[in-house]
Design an enzyme around this catalytic site. Sequence first.
Site, PDB file in Angstrom:
ATOM      1  N   GLU A 289       0.856  -1.226   0.056  1.00 29.42           N
ATOM      2  CA  GLU A 289      -0.101  -0.111   0.098  1.00 29.42           C
ATOM      3  C   GLU A 289       0.825   1.289  -0.074  1.00 29.42           C
ATOM      4  O   GLU A 289       0.379   2.373  -0.379  1.00 29.42           O
ATOM      5  CB  GLU A 289      -0.799   0.013   1.223  1.00 29.42           C
ATOM      6  CG  GLU A 289      -2.347   0.361   0.961  1.00 29.42           C
ATOM      7  CD  GLU A 289      -3.373   0.169   1.954  1.00 29.42           C
ATOM      8  OE1 GLU A 289      -4.139  -0.653   2.023  1.00 29.42           O
ATOM      9  OE2 GLU A 289      -3.223   0.810   3.190  1.00 29.42           O
ATOM     10  N   HIS A 310       7.063 -26.962  -0.844  1.00 27.32           N
ATOM     11  CA  HIS A 310       6.428 -28.154  -1.355  1.00 27.32           C
ATOM     12  C   HIS A 310       5.150 -27.706  -2.472  1.00 27.32           C
ATOM     13  O   HIS A 310       4.685 -28.172  -2.881  1.00 27.32           O
ATOM     14  CB  HIS A 310       5.778 -29.036  -0.488  1.00 27.32           C
ATOM     15  CG  HIS A 310       6.760 -29.654   0.493  1.00 27.32           C
ATOM     16  ND1 HIS A 310       7.657 -30.688   0.251  1.00 27.32           N
ATOM     17  CD2 HIS A 310       7.745 -29.002   1.396  1.00 27.32           C
ATOM     18  CE1 HIS A 310       8.625 -30.954   0.988  1.00 27.32           C
ATOM     19  NE2 HIS A 310       8.695 -29.924   1.755  1.00 27.32           N
ATOM     20  N   LYS A 424     -13.955   0.485  -4.133  1.00 25.47           N
ATOM     21  CA  LYS A 424     -15.161   0.949  -3.096  1.00 25.47           C
ATOM     22  C   LYS A 424     -16.318   1.814  -3.953  1.00 25.47           C
ATOM     23  O   LYS A 424     -17.568   1.684  -3.529  1.00 25.47           O
ATOM     24  CB  LYS A 424     -14.574   1.996  -2.100  1.00 25.47           C
ATOM     25  CG  LYS A 424     -13.733   1.299  -0.790  1.00 25.47           C
ATOM     26  CD  LYS A 424     -13.315   2.240   0.187  1.00 25.47           C
ATOM     27  CE  LYS A 424     -12.295   1.593   0.840  1.00 25.47           C
ATOM     28  NZ  LYS A 424     -11.805   3.042   2.128  1.00 25.47           N
TER      29      LYS A 424
HETATM   30  O1  PA5 Z   1      -3.905   1.423   5.893  1.00 25.43           O
HETATM   31  C1  PA5 Z   1      -4.753   2.005   5.541  1.00 25.43           C
HETATM   32  O2  PA5 Z   1      -5.031   3.025   5.478  1.00 25.43           O
HETATM   33  C2  PA5 Z   1      -5.968   0.812   5.199  1.00 25.43           C
HETATM   34  O3  PA5 Z   1      -5.546  -0.286   5.064  1.00 25.43           O
HETATM   35  C3  PA5 Z   1      -7.016   1.127   6.401  1.00 25.43           C
HETATM   36  O4  PA5 Z   1      -6.395   0.695   7.548  1.00 25.43           O
HETATM   37  C4  PA5 Z   1      -8.095   0.077   6.174  1.00 25.43           C
HETATM   38  O5  PA5 Z   1      -8.912   0.433   4.881  1.00 25.43           O
HETATM   39  C5  PA5 Z   1      -9.186   0.496   7.221  1.00 25.43           C
HETATM   40  O6  PA5 Z   1      -9.713   1.679   7.351  1.00 25.43           O
HETATM   41  P1  PA5 Z   1     -10.284   2.361   8.741  1.00 25.43           P
HETATM   42  O7  PA5 Z   1      -9.375   2.257   9.626  1.00 25.43           O
HETATM   43  O8  PA5 Z   1     -10.869   3.768   8.160  1.00 25.43           O
HETATM   44  O9  PA5 Z   1     -11.602   1.268   8.718  1.00 25.43           O
END
Ligand code: PA5
Length: 447
Positions: A289, A310, A424
């Site tokens: 990310e 494996h 989303k």
């Molecule tokens: O690292 C990030 O920003 C995302 O993985 C969020 O943690 C994830 O989408 C969850 O978001 P939130 O904490 O707003 O529910």
Amino acid sequence: MEQIKLDISRVYDFISPVEIKNLAGETSKAQETLYNGTGKGDDFLGWLHLPSEITDQQITGIETAVAGLREKTELLIVVGIGGSYLGARAVNDALAHNFSHLKKEQKAPHMLFAGQNIGEDYMHELLELLEEQSYSIVVISKSGTTTEPALAFRILKNHLEEKVGKEEARDRIIAVTDSSKGALRQLADEEGYRSYVIPDNVGGRFSVFTPVGLIPLAICGVDIRELLSGASEMSQRCDPAKPFEENPAAIYAATRNALYRSGKKIELLVNYHNKLHYVSEWWKQLYGESEGKEGKGIFPAAVDNSTDLHSMGQYIQEGERTLFETVISVERTDHKVTIPGDPANLDQLNYLEGKNIDHVNKMAELGTILAHLDGGVPNMRISIPALNARWLGQLLYFFENACGISGYMLGINPFNQPGVEAYKKNMFALLEKPGFEEETAQIKSRL
Ligand code: PA5
């Protein structure tokens, strides 16, 4: 002195020590950008000094607040997704007994998860289990609006209230969210839940040392003091004032970028300890990310060895040569199991009689590293003395720090995640969420 060690000598057949050393200047610039807060995403740098800034009073506050809940909780349901659950899961799974869910005598609540998927059968079966056992909930969402955890929490909140009554449910729910914004903040305030704040300047994937990780881990009996002191020790080792050769995060960031530039586009995080599976999942999110944007980024993948030798071993040995590996090796096991002799020796294992299982595991690790090297896969190795809260704190902070440096070396903003929104938007359009009418019409015309 025992410490986490990073060995990069097994990349030298592919990238010379001089080539890596030549990146010291660039690495140091990336560190300056990070520590001076002058780069992209500079409003999300709160994690950098978090472990040393947290006070003893704050830690005691958390420990005291969760002690009562621990007493009456068999199962702790952590509701969250992505950065809001992977840190707690990584640490919990690394430190918990392999079969804690099946052990009759439990010292601390067993951690389970919800809202990390949209599985209907998963939720049904979880609810079945929760009928039988006493449970509490920690619901975690920074935005407070993420669909998966919001959906799960709506269902679990109803279930808990029906099971133990509204008053008792209020005592068994803790919310971790923004200080002022979002639906979860509003709900927590309206319902009177105990709540903890995710700092504005810490993104989800960098939040394991905030209440996001600390609250569920403390409830489940993890020594959060040790976790934080490990992280703080590593933050000192990663201080940008240290020379390049002494800074493990700088060396790791420089080496992986050198490999990437030489055409090694995929990094495999390899472990030889099954309890590290979710550390790899956490790492995948952290690097995927943070770095995968603008058409760039090392693809983070992971294998659990020797299990995956494996299944994936063939590809790693002989498939497309775009891989490099980072092996996490745990030096000491917690327990010893000695291999017995056998008079018949049908399995021909008597040559191992008297040795312990980890000896075989370590030879599998070394043999694999050398075989992969011969097959054209460069290799870094991170060794940690043992699997406990302190070394895990060090390891996770090391990866966070290196990720910030590496992201800036790549020239991207390591602290945003614009790409996560695309699915989303489509999901809301397909679900016909109010406000998405135009998107709904558009997406339907594609079906
Ligand atoms: O690292 C990030 O920003 C995302 O993985 C969020 O943690 C994830 O989408 C969850 O978001 P939130 O904490 O707003 O529910």
